[in-house]
Design a protein around this motif. Structure first.
Motif, PDB file in Angstrom:
ATOM      1  N   MET A 175       0.819  -1.207   0.000  1.00  9.87           N
ATOM      2  CA  MET A 175       0.000   0.000   0.000  1.00  9.87           C
ATOM      3  C   MET A 175       0.855   1.260   0.000  1.00  9.87           C
ATOM      4  SD  MET A 175      -3.395  -0.900   2.231  1.00  9.87           S
ATOM      5  CE  MET A 175      -2.616  -1.896   3.492  1.00  9.87           C
ATOM      6  N   ALA A 176       1.998   1.199   0.669  1.00  7.90           N
ATOM      7  CA  ALA A 176       2.879   2.364   0.676  1.00  7.90           C
ATOM      8  C   ALA A 176       3.358   2.695  -0.733  1.00  7.90           C
ATOM      9  CB  ALA A 176       4.066   2.117   1.597  1.00  7.90           C
ATOM     10  N   LYS A 177       3.670   1.680  -1.543  1.00 11.58           N
ATOM     11  CA  LYS A 177       4.144   1.901  -2.904  1.00 11.58           C
ATOM     12  C   LYS A 177       3.068   2.546  -3.784  1.00 11.58           C
ATOM     13  CE  LYS A 177       7.470  -1.915  -2.891  1.00 11.58           C
ATOM     14  NZ  LYS A 177       7.800  -3.258  -3.429  1.00 11.58           N
ATOM     15  N   ARG A 178       1.814   2.393  -3.383  1.00 14.31           N
ATOM     16  CA  ARG A 178       0.718   2.965  -4.168  1.00 14.31           C
ATOM     17  C   ARG A 178       0.340   4.374  -3.718  1.00 14.31           C
ATOM     18  NH1 ARG A 178       0.989  -2.151  -4.696  1.00 14.31           N
ATOM     19  NH2 ARG A 178       0.048  -3.268  -6.448  1.00 14.31           N
ATOM     20  N   LEU A 179       0.970   4.861  -2.678  1.00 11.33           N
ATOM     21  CA  LEU A 179       0.627   6.191  -2.165  1.00 11.33           C
ATOM     22  C   LEU A 179       0.862   7.305  -3.189  1.00 11.33           C
ATOM     23  CD1 LEU A 179      -0.339   7.928   0.186  1.00 11.33           C
ATOM     24  CD2 LEU A 179       1.989   7.915   1.088  1.00 11.33           C
ATOM     25  N   PRO A 180       1.984   7.312  -3.957  1.00  8.76           N
ATOM     26  CA  PRO A 180       2.161   8.391  -4.940  1.00  8.76           C
ATOM     27  C   PRO A 180       1.032   8.491  -5.951  1.00  8.76           C
ATOM     28  CG  PRO A 180       4.233   7.237  -4.604  1.00  8.76           C
ATOM     29  CD  PRO A 180       3.175   6.443  -3.880  1.00  8.76           C
ATOM     30  N   SER A 181       0.318   7.378  -6.207  1.00  5.39           N
ATOM     31  CA  SER A 181      -0.748   7.403  -7.211  1.00  5.39           C
ATOM     32  C   SER A 181      -1.978   8.176  -6.758  1.00  5.39           C
ATOM     33  CB  SER A 181      -1.150   5.966  -7.583  1.00  5.39           C
ATOM     34  OG  SER A 181      -1.791   5.311  -6.491  1.00  5.39           O
ATOM     35  N   ILE A 182      -2.073   8.490  -5.454  1.00  2.00           N
ATOM     36  CA  ILE A 182      -3.218   9.276  -4.980  1.00  2.00           C
ATOM     37  C   ILE A 182      -2.803  10.662  -4.489  1.00  2.00           C
ATOM     38  CG2 ILE A 182      -4.506   7.191  -4.350  1.00  2.00           C
ATOM     39  CD1 ILE A 182      -3.879   7.823  -1.402  1.00  2.00           C
ATOM     40  N   LEU A 183      -1.520  10.974  -4.547  1.00  2.00           N
ATOM     41  CA  LEU A 183      -1.068  12.312  -4.170  1.00  2.00           C
ATOM     42  C   LEU A 183      -1.414  13.305  -5.276  1.00  2.00           C
ATOM     43  CD1 LEU A 183       2.441  11.508  -2.648  1.00  2.00           C
ATOM     44  CD2 LEU A 183       0.424  12.311  -1.409  1.00  2.00           C
ATOM     45  N   PRO A 184      -1.586  14.584  -4.940  1.00  2.00           N
ATOM     46  CA  PRO A 184      -1.866  15.592  -5.973  1.00  2.00           C
ATOM     47  C   PRO A 184      -0.741  15.650  -6.993  1.00  2.00           C
ATOM     48  CG  PRO A 184      -2.227  16.493  -3.763  1.00  2.00           C
ATOM     49  CD  PRO A 184      -1.558  15.168  -3.580  1.00  2.00           C
ATOM     50  N   PRO A 185      -1.053  15.941  -8.253  1.00  2.00           N
ATOM     51  CA  PRO A 185      -0.003  16.022  -9.277  1.00  2.00           C
ATOM     52  C   PRO A 185       1.002  17.118  -8.941  1.00  2.00           C
ATOM     53  CG  PRO A 185      -2.200  15.996 -10.270  1.00  2.00           C
ATOM     54  CD  PRO A 185      -2.398  16.174  -8.807  1.00  2.00           C
ATOM     55  N   LEU A 186       2.224  16.922  -9.375  1.00  2.00           N
ATOM     56  CA  LEU A 186       3.248  17.953  -9.215  1.00  2.00           C
ATOM     57  C   LEU A 186       2.911  19.183 -10.057  1.00  2.00           C
ATOM     58  CD1 LEU A 186       6.586  15.911  -9.490  1.00  2.00           C
ATOM     59  CD2 LEU A 186       5.874  17.231  -7.496  1.00  2.00           C
ATOM     60  N   SER A 187       3.197  20.345  -9.533  1.00  2.00           N
ATOM     61  CA  SER A 187       3.133  21.554 -10.351  1.00  2.00           C
ATOM     62  C   SER A 187       4.439  21.660 -11.128  1.00  2.00           C
ATOM     63  CB  SER A 187       2.930  22.789  -9.477  1.00  2.00           C
ATOM     64  OG  SER A 187       4.067  22.999  -8.649  1.00  2.00           O
ATOM     65  N   LEU A 188       4.471  22.533 -12.140  1.00  2.00           N
ATOM     66  CA  LEU A 188       5.691  22.694 -12.926  1.00  2.00           C
ATOM     67  C   LEU A 188       6.846  23.199 -12.058  1.00  2.00           C
ATOM     68  CD1 LEU A 188       4.596  24.091 -16.405  1.00  2.00           C
ATOM     69  CD2 LEU A 188       6.067  22.129 -15.982  1.00  2.00           C
ATOM     70  N   ALA A 189       6.543  24.104 -11.127  1.00  2.00           N
ATOM     71  CA  ALA A 189       7.587  24.630 -10.238  1.00  2.00           C
ATOM     72  C   ALA A 189       8.141  23.533  -9.347  1.00  2.00           C
ATOM     73  CB  ALA A 189       7.017  25.783  -9.398  1.00  2.00           C
ATOM     74  N   GLU A 190       7.248  22.690  -8.793  1.00  2.00           N
ATOM     75  CA  GLU A 190       7.689  21.574  -7.956  1.00  2.00           C
ATOM     76  C   GLU A 190       8.501  20.578  -8.778  1.00  2.00           C
ATOM     77  OE1 GLU A 190       4.267  21.054  -4.520  1.00  2.00           O
ATOM     78  OE2 GLU A 190       3.880  20.266  -6.531  1.00  2.00           O
ATOM     79  N   SER A 191       8.051  20.332 -10.006  1.00  2.00           N
ATOM     80  CA  SER A 191       8.756  19.385 -10.869  1.00  2.00           C
ATOM     81  C   SER A 191      10.160  19.869 -11.190  1.00  2.00           C
ATOM     82  CB  SER A 191       7.960  19.181 -12.160  1.00  2.00           C
ATOM     83  OG  SER A 191       8.647  18.333 -13.046  1.00  2.00           O
ATOM     84  N   LEU A 192      10.302  21.157 -11.467  1.00  2.00           N
ATOM     85  CA  LEU A 192      11.612  21.712 -11.785  1.00  2.00           C
ATOM     86  C   LEU A 192      12.554  21.602 -10.595  1.00  2.00           C
ATOM     87  CD1 LEU A 192      13.310  23.179 -13.915  1.00  2.00           C
ATOM     88  CD2 LEU A 192      12.476  25.342 -12.983  1.00  2.00           C
ATOM     89  N   GLU A 193      12.037  21.906  -9.402  1.00  2.00           N
ATOM     90  CA  GLU A 193      12.855  21.825  -8.193  1.00  2.00           C
ATOM     91  C   GLU A 193      13.273  20.382  -7.915  1.00  2.00           C
ATOM     92  OE1 GLU A 193      12.744  23.769  -3.729  1.00  2.00           O
ATOM     93  OE2 GLU A 193      10.889  22.931  -4.541  1.00  2.00           O
ATOM     94  N   THR A 194      12.329  19.458  -8.070  1.00  2.00           N
ATOM     95  CA  THR A 194      12.622  18.041  -7.853  1.00  2.00           C
ATOM     96  C   THR A 194      13.634  17.527  -8.866  1.00  2.00           C
ATOM     97  OG1 THR A 194      10.365  17.723  -7.005  1.00  2.00           O
ATOM     98  CG2 THR A 194      11.593  15.750  -7.633  1.00  2.00           C
ATOM     99  N   THR A 195      13.472  17.924 -10.124  1.00  2.00           N
ATOM    100  CA  THR A 195      14.396  17.495 -11.172  1.00  2.00           C
ATOM    101  C   THR A 195      15.803  18.030 -10.911  1.00  2.00           C
ATOM    102  OG1 THR A 195      12.548  17.522 -12.744  1.00  2.00           O
ATOM    103  CG2 THR A 195      14.761  17.391 -13.664  1.00  2.00           C
ATOM    104  N   GLN A 196      15.904  19.260 -10.405  1.00  2.00           N
ATOM    105  CA  GLN A 196      17.206  19.831 -10.070  1.00  2.00           C
ATOM    106  C   GLN A 196      17.958  18.970  -9.066  1.00  2.00           C
ATOM    107  OE1 GLN A 196      16.115  24.276  -9.499  1.00  2.00           O
ATOM    108  NE2 GLN A 196      18.335  24.196  -9.411  1.00  2.00           N
ATOM    109  N   ILE A 197      17.245  18.550  -8.022  1.00  2.00           N
ATOM    110  CA  ILE A 197      17.870  17.744  -6.977  1.00  2.00           C
ATOM    111  C   ILE A 197      18.373  16.422  -7.555  1.00  2.00           C
ATOM    112  CG2 ILE A 197      17.478  16.552  -4.786  1.00  2.00           C
ATOM    113  CD1 ILE A 197      15.330  18.686  -4.185  1.00  2.00           C
ATOM    114  N   HIS A 198      17.543  15.774  -8.355  1.00  2.00           N
ATOM    115  CA  HIS A 198      17.927  14.483  -8.937  1.00  2.00           C
ATOM    116  C   HIS A 198      19.043  14.651  -9.980  1.00  2.00           C
ATOM    117  CE1 HIS A 198      14.740  11.656  -7.376  1.00  2.00           C
ATOM    118  NE2 HIS A 198      14.350  12.815  -6.916  1.00  2.00           N
TER     119      HIS A 198
END
Length: 515
Positions: A230-253
């Motif tokens: 069930m923990a592995k399925r948690l991201p599937s119910i979280l709100p979608p990333l915004s573009l700003a959040e996606s850019l910040e996350t991509t920077q870290i990775h």
């Protein structure tokens, strides 16, 4: 003759422009200044071999190289390409009239092929900010760098390609990516879905509440009861990333070198599940060459710790401050770096060493002392920072074989997104607050003040379960989220009652049950 080329050094989440100055005079020596580490100092051997193997001659002159600013430590092999281009330009093999328009980064193989580097995205952001016309990167890094608009990004395979580019002997086209299309196309493609989970309605409800309010959660139950599933399925119910959040996350990775070759923007919330043998540095970040840790790689997503008591206690304790501040500052003698760490902390654990304490279908062989020592591996302060405690039991086969598929993640996600929209509107004037889990004490009194009946209910729960003041705040935050899911403007007693039910594994309650 003096030639300047430009590259960048990654520090934290940002990049700093580095000017590579190459001076050539009579002589036969090579000198480098600018606080370069071993990988940078060894670049001369790679550059010499690459130049020779691409059909050029290494100049037999006195070469002096300076990496400016000289007081900034230079690490890694990404300076190979700008150094090689600077040396060839000094020797007249490359036209130098356009070098000032481009930033470049890349490691050279002995055959002249370009190897990928870390941090291409923050380097591209710096290049645009410094108003460079373009950026030259290895072909493997082109998709992450091309996310930045208003910047010409060229992916090159070899040193020869870069030479031909500056000499105008071969035409190259910059990479163009429709960032928004790629981002939105991949937002709803999940490998795991809650429709695969049969039964466990109470646990799925707890996960829905956690996702709706951004709350931390711990599941406790016997082996095979479905905690990890069930923990592995948690991201599937979280709100979608915004573009700003996606850019910040991509920077870290990108800085950590975790992006695959075909990835431009991370479009789904990250799910990190470190092994219980992880060290403190690997979890929070740092090291001799500073890198983001697992808590930063889980930024804007989920950090899942399976079998929580198996983690080293000192490792778990370093989570206490990031869980509160949602940032981690790593201070060492030679550097101080700040990384974001706003993640949902989700953990799972067995109730005892053998795993079957309280399980009606198995006999527990652990003594009370063993159970107590096992549970004591998780400190009270850490447990206080987990909003939702959820007990879980395995679904019997007789029921499992008869049950219909569960509710799909898409339906649950719709309710979560609706609740998050209510919170976004509520916290519109509060900078840095996006969900109920981030509320301050002052905001609790403003948005989650209990009525007299709920206050009495809370008082009784505090006394019976021996809850701390922090647990009191957590109950109010979870109750506010439950009210948002129900579309209620006020926090009512039934919302408080459900939130109290999610504290039934609190430290005092465990002690009373002999755990």
């Amino acid at each position: 003759m003096l030639v300047k080329t430009f590259c960048a050094a990654v520090t934290g989440l940002d990049a700093v422009t580095v000017t590579t100055e190459v001076s050539m005079t009579r002589g036969s020596s090579f000198r480098m200044s600018g606080l370069a580490d071993t990988a940078v100092r060894e670049s001369y051997d790679r550059i010499r071999s690459a130049i020779i193997n691409n059909g050029y001659q290494m100049p037999q002159m006195d070469l002096t190289v300076n990496l400016s600013p000289a007081d900034l430590k230079k690490e890694g092999s990404g300076y190979d390409l700008p150094l090689a281009i600077g040396i060839l330009a000094c020797d007249g093999k490359i036209r130098s009239d356009r070098l000032h328009e481009y930033m470049m980064v890349g490691e050279l193989g002995l055959d002249g092929h370009l190897q990928p580097v870390r941090g291409a995205l923050p380097i591209a952001i710096r290049a645009r900010k410094e108003k460079f016309r373009g950026l030259i990167v290895p072909q493997q890094n082109i998709r992450e760098a091309a996310v930045v608009n208003n910047l010409e990004v060229y992916g090159m395979d070899s040193l020869t390609d870069v030479i031909n580019f500056f000499n105008d002997t071969q035409q190259f086209q910059p990479m163009v990516i429709d960032t928004r299309r790629e981002f939105y196309d991949h937002q709803s493609r999940f490998e795991f879905d809650f429709s695969d989970v049969r039964g466990q309605e109470s646990v799925k409800r707890a996960l829905e509440v956690a996702a709706a309010g951004g709350h931390n959660l711990i599941m406790i139950g016997p082996p095979g009861s479905g905690k990890s599933m069930m923990a592995k399925r948690l991201p599937s119910i979280l709100p979608p990333l915004s573009l700003a959040e996606s850019l910040e996350t991509t920077q870290i990775h990108s800085i950590a070198g975790k992006l695959s070759r075909d990835t431009s923007l991370i479009s789904q919330r990250p799910f990190r599940s470190p092994h219980h043998t992880i060290s403190q540095v690997a979890l929070v970040g740092g090291g001799q060459n500073p890198q983001p840790g697992e808590i930063s790689l889980a930024h804007n997503g989920v950090l899942f710790c399976d079998e929580l008591p198996e983690f080293n206690r000192s490792v778990l304790e370093v989570l206490r401050q990031p869980l509160e501040d949602r940032r981690i500052t790593i201070s060492r003698a030679k550097y101080s770096i700040d990384y974001p760490a706003s993640f949902m902390f989700v953990a799972s654990m067995n109730p005892c060493p053998c795993g079957y304490y309280g399980d009606p279908t198995h006999h527990c062989v652990c003594t009370p002392g063993q159970i107590q020592r096992y549970m004591n591996k998780i400190s009270g302060p850490l447990l206080d920072r987990i909003d939702i405690h959820c007990e879980i039991q395995a679904v019997p086969f007789a029921q499992l074989s008869k049950m219909q598929p569960g509710e799909p993640s898409e339906k649950i996600r719709e309710r979560v997104v609706a609740a998050r929209k209510i919170q976004e509107e509520r916290f519109r004037e509060h900078k840095g607050i996006h969900c109920n889990a981030q509320m301050t004490e002052k905001m609790l009194h403003q948005y989650a003040e209990p009525d007299a009946q709920s206050l009495d209910m809370l008082r009784i729960a505090m006394e019976r379960m021996k809850l701390s003041a922090r647990a009191y705040s957590r109950i109010l935050k979870v109750a506010r989220t439950i009210a948002d899911l129900a579309g209620s403007e006020k926090v009512e007693s039934m919302h408080i009652a459900e939130a109290i039910g999610y504290r039934n594994l609190d430290r005092g309650d465990w002690a009373e049950r002999g755990i």
